[in-house]
Design an enzyme around this catalytic site. Structure first.
Site, mmCIF file in Angstrom:
data_model
loop_
_atom_site.group_PDB
_atom_site.id
_atom_site.type_symbol
_atom_site.label_atom_id
_atom_site.label_comp_id
_atom_site.label_asym_id
_atom_site.label_seq_id
_atom_site.Cartn_x
_atom_site.Cartn_y
_atom_site.Cartn_z
ATOM 1 N N CYS A 189 0.843 -1.200 0.000
ATOM 2 C CA CYS A 189 0.000 0.000 0.000
ATOM 3 C C CYS A 189 0.884 1.257 0.000
ATOM 4 O O CYS A 189 1.552 1.527 -0.989
ATOM 5 C CB CYS A 189 -0.968 -0.047 1.170
ATOM 6 S SG CYS A 189 -2.371 1.094 0.993
ATOM 7 N N HIS A 235 -3.651 -5.663 1.104
ATOM 8 C CA HIS A 235 -3.001 -5.983 2.379
ATOM 9 C C HIS A 235 -3.091 -7.476 2.714
ATOM 10 O O HIS A 235 -3.971 -7.899 3.466
ATOM 11 C CB HIS A 235 -3.652 -5.183 3.513
ATOM 12 C CG HIS A 235 -3.398 -3.719 3.449
ATOM 13 N ND1 HIS A 235 -2.321 -3.126 4.055
ATOM 14 C CD2 HIS A 235 -4.087 -2.728 2.847
ATOM 15 C CE1 HIS A 235 -2.354 -1.822 3.847
ATOM 16 N NE2 HIS A 235 -3.406 -1.553 3.104
ATOM 17 N N GLU A 281 -1.293 -9.014 4.775
ATOM 18 C CA GLU A 281 -1.026 -9.178 6.214
ATOM 19 C C GLU A 281 -2.289 -9.145 7.056
ATOM 20 O O GLU A 281 -2.270 -9.543 8.224
ATOM 21 C CB GLU A 281 -0.042 -8.095 6.697
ATOM 22 C CG GLU A 281 -0.608 -6.693 6.841
ATOM 23 C CD GLU A 281 -0.618 -5.882 5.568
ATOM 24 O OE1 GLU A 281 -0.798 -4.653 5.650
ATOM 25 O OE2 GLU A 281 -0.448 -6.471 4.472
#
Length: 227
Positions: A86, A203, A205
């Site tokens: 990002c 994302h 994660e």
């Protein structure tokens, strides 16, 4: 793989990234403040998401001039691994570590929603736990995620196999309706020529545990841990 997470003023996704790295490797990553320049002993540097320097000038433009970025460039030049997610992707393009730029989303609105990514190649350290053509889910949270590059650069990325992920339907079809931010050729992530620097907008994660709603992003971090 020993990892460090680079922190800039305004970054807010470092804890999410730390959870993903520690959960898959068993080791807590080192937090690296943006004024540090000694990155000795680190194999992987991660530039997480957020709003470095409040996104003033352009997203990632000010962070790209931070002292730590000289050390990140040197790390990449030595063959070290770098992951930018990002805002981290935006910083990597502003710093010249990856080509192109991230522009305002096509609809000029911030997007906070899940998307699906198709894996374009699986023979890299980052994607080794996926299969080529596999599709996984990842959250999007950005206002400037519209990947842009000139046609010559886009053709080079295609010809050299440097497109890492594309926005796709859950069935893996690369269609305009899957590309909510308007990125050129549905590109969601790209590699540097040595395949050791990866930038992507969504994302992974944030999907590494069932309590987060899924584990679609976990293979990326498992692959890094295995390396």
């Amino acid at each position: 793989m020993k990892a460090g997470i680079v922190l800039f003023p305004g970054i807010n996704r470092e804890r999410d990234m730390a959870i993903a790295l520690e959960r898959t490797s068993g080791h807590a990553p080192r937090m690296v403040w943006h004024t540090e320049t000694d990155l000795a002993g680190l194999d992987l540097l991660v530039l997480p998401g957020g709003f470095s320097y409040g996104d003033y000038l352009r997203c990632g433009a000010m962070a790209a001039q931070s002292p730590v970025m000289r050390a990140v460039r040197d790390h990449a030049a030595r063959g070290g691994y770098v992951l930018g997610v990002c805002n981290g992707f935006q910083i990597l393009t502003e710093a010249g570590l990856l080509p192109g730029a991230l522009l305002r989303n096509a609809g000029l609105r911030f997007i906070s929603a899940d998307c699906h990514l198709r894996v374009e190649r699986a023979d890299t350290v980052f994607a080794a736990r996926y299969q080529r053509g596999a599709v996984f889910r990842a959250p999007m949270a950005h206002g400037d995620g519209n990947y842009f590059a000139d046609e010559e650069t886009l053709d080079r990325l295609e010809d050299e196999g440097l497109v890492a992920f594309r926005y796709a339907t859950p069935a893996g079809k690369v269609l305009p309706e899957a590309n909510r931010n308007g990125s050129a050729r549905n590109i969601a992530g790209i590699y540097a020529p040595n395949l050791r620097v990866l930038g992507l907008m969504p994302h992974p994660e944030d999907l590494v545990d069932p309590l987060m709603g899924g584990e679609d992003g976990k293979p990326l971090f498992e692959a890094l841990a295995a390396a």
